[in-house]
Design an enzyme around this catalytic site. Structure first.
Site, PDB file in Angstrom:
ATOM      1  N   SER A 355     -44.704  74.503  25.433  1.00 38.24           N
ATOM      2  CA  SER A 355     -45.818  73.624  25.780  1.00 38.24           C
ATOM      3  C   SER A 355     -45.348  72.728  26.916  1.00 38.24           C
ATOM      4  CB  SER A 355     -46.235  72.795  24.565  1.00 38.24           C
ATOM      5  OG  SER A 355     -47.442  72.110  24.801  1.00 38.24           O
ATOM      6  N   ARG A 393     -38.042  80.783  17.998  1.00 39.47           N
ATOM      7  CA  ARG A 393     -39.208  81.639  18.246  1.00 39.47           C
ATOM      8  C   ARG A 393     -38.881  82.737  19.246  1.00 39.47           C
ATOM      9  NH1 ARG A 393     -44.833  78.218  17.659  1.00 39.47           N
ATOM     10  NH2 ARG A 393     -44.268  77.192  15.695  1.00 39.47           N
TER      11      ARG A 393
END
Length: 428
Positions: A355, A393
């Site tokens: 992000s 991730r």
């Protein structure tokens, strides 16, 4: 936080922004903070009048005493003493009002950029671009938690005995894959103009307030018992606060840092969401990018930061897409945010892995990070932050996208020098 003068001069803009973020319960805060600031200014003006009068009368008292007019001088002293009590009360009132004004300012979200689409949640985010095609298999692919179990990489039972749920022991080549990835990420960013940082993992309350984690997200933070310290939820917090209460030079900007750290998040209210495997953990590793930019250049820097995060995924050969967050999904401190979402075969969809946000002056005003511009004036810098990337991730994405029919994992070309092999078939 927003400038109080901006709030007072533009209440309708602030209210409309709150509506765009679907936080209507905060609308009364705007009128309340304006009223309190008005009281604070009135108290300040009266206090200034009393101080000016005190200085004037003090000179007059000296003159009267020199002229032998002691009685008149004593009367004026009595009046000054009475005003001193009023002045003290006004100063206490002003301090209390300022405290309340600041508390409310801290609750009002940042103004979103005009380019941000209006929407209530992530279903209304806007896809900007895609890179690569979703991975296709000629066999039934497995989720990373099953792959990791078979390879002996993840030991959730041991982590539960040591700590609790949503913690993981990495073992063998699983641990090496994680280490290889964050070394690769840090090296790549350093090669493209970033200064490496290894920050503290514990910060005080002022740092958490400075970047906007507090007071809004205190329930999501891990607090050190008996101390006003917190485990960092992201390296954004310590790295941004490196320059709190500092004045930079215009010619120093932009400053760009990349930091590796563990991150700690209680994530209250997220039970049941992506909790299988290593996608959503209470502790995870992340490489963070932080920029300190000139206000004229910060949106250009946001595009660069997003591209820098994309470079990692492209070099690893992982399919992804970039989405622009809508007003309701953007963070409290953000003026504009792009999310990078990597393709995860086990989910059959793209999953957030980075992000990147421009916070404009919102964090800098809270942390008092300024620069002296070429015109000689002090201004707040614009701060930006982005994941480059979330390491766990990325491990999961590599495992799932590079899995082979025999259960082994092909090592992406960029990672082979770090892993010392082209494929992984077991724990060692």
């Amino acid at each position: 936080m927003l400038d109080i003068k901006f709030i007072c001069e533009n209440p309708e803009i602030v209210k409309e922004n709150i509506k765009k973020k679907f936080e209507d319960k905060k609308l009364p805060l705007v009128d309340e903070v304006i009223s309190l600031y008005g009281e604070k200014c009135a108290a300040n003006n009266r206090a200034n009048d009393l101080r000016a009068n005190r200085n004037k009368v003090s000179k007059q008292i000296g003159m009267l005493m020199a002229q032998g007019k002691r009685d008149e001088a004593e009367e004026m002293k009595r009046l000054v003493n009475e005003q001193a009590e009023e002045l003290k009360a006004l100063e206490e009132k002003e301090a209390e009002l300022q405290k309340r004004v600041t508390e409310i300012q801290m609750k009002i979200p940042n103004i979103v950029d005009s380019s941000v689409p209006v929407g209530k949640d992530d279903s209304e985010n806007v896809e900007v671009r895609r890179w690569g095609e979703p991975t296709q298999f000629d066999f039934e692919p497995k989720p990373h938690w099953d792959l990791g179990q078979a390879l002996g990489w993840f030991d959730w039972d041991a982590a539960a005995r040591v700590t609790g749920s949503r913690f993981t022991f990495y073992k063998g080549l699983g641990a090496r894959l994680e280490r290889s990835l964050f070394n690769f990420m840090m090296n790549t960013h350093a090669d493209h103009g970033y200064t490496e940082v290894l920050p503290p993992y514990i910060v005080h309350r002022h740092s958490m307030v400075g970047t906007g984690q507090l007071p809004k997200f205190e329930e999501d933070a891990f607090k050190v018992v008996g101390q006003d310290y917190f485990l960092i939820p992201t390296a954004e917090v310590p790295v941004t606060n490196m320059y709190r209460d500092c004045i930079l030079k215009a010619e120093e900007l932009p400053l760009r840092y990349c930091a590796f750290s563990a991150c700690f998040r209680a994530e209250a209210g997220s039970a049941g969401r992506d909790t299988r495997g290593i996608i959503r953990q209470h502790q995870f590793n992340k490489v963070e990018m932080v920029h300190f930019a000139h206000p004229d250049d910060s949106y250009q820097d946001l595009e660069r930061m997003t591209n820098d995060a994309e470079r990692i995924l492209q070099t690893l050969g992982l399919p992804y897409r970039v989405v622009q967050l809508c007003t309701g999904d953007a963070g409290f401190s953000s003026a504009k945010t792009y999310d990078l979402e990597v393709w995860m075969p086990s989910y059959g969809r793209y999953v957030e892995i980075s992000s990147c946000s421009n916070c404009e002056a919102f964090q800098a005003r809270r942390a008092n990070i300024r620069f002296r511009d070429t015109d000689g004036k002090l201004k707040f810098v614009h701060t930006l932050n982005g994941s480059g990337l979330a390491v766990g991730r990325t491990v999961a994405a590599v495992m799932e996208n590079y899995q082979q029919a025999d259960g082994s994992i092909k090592v992406p070309l960029a990672l082979q020098p770090y892993m010392g092999r082209e494929s992984i078939r077991g724990i060692k």
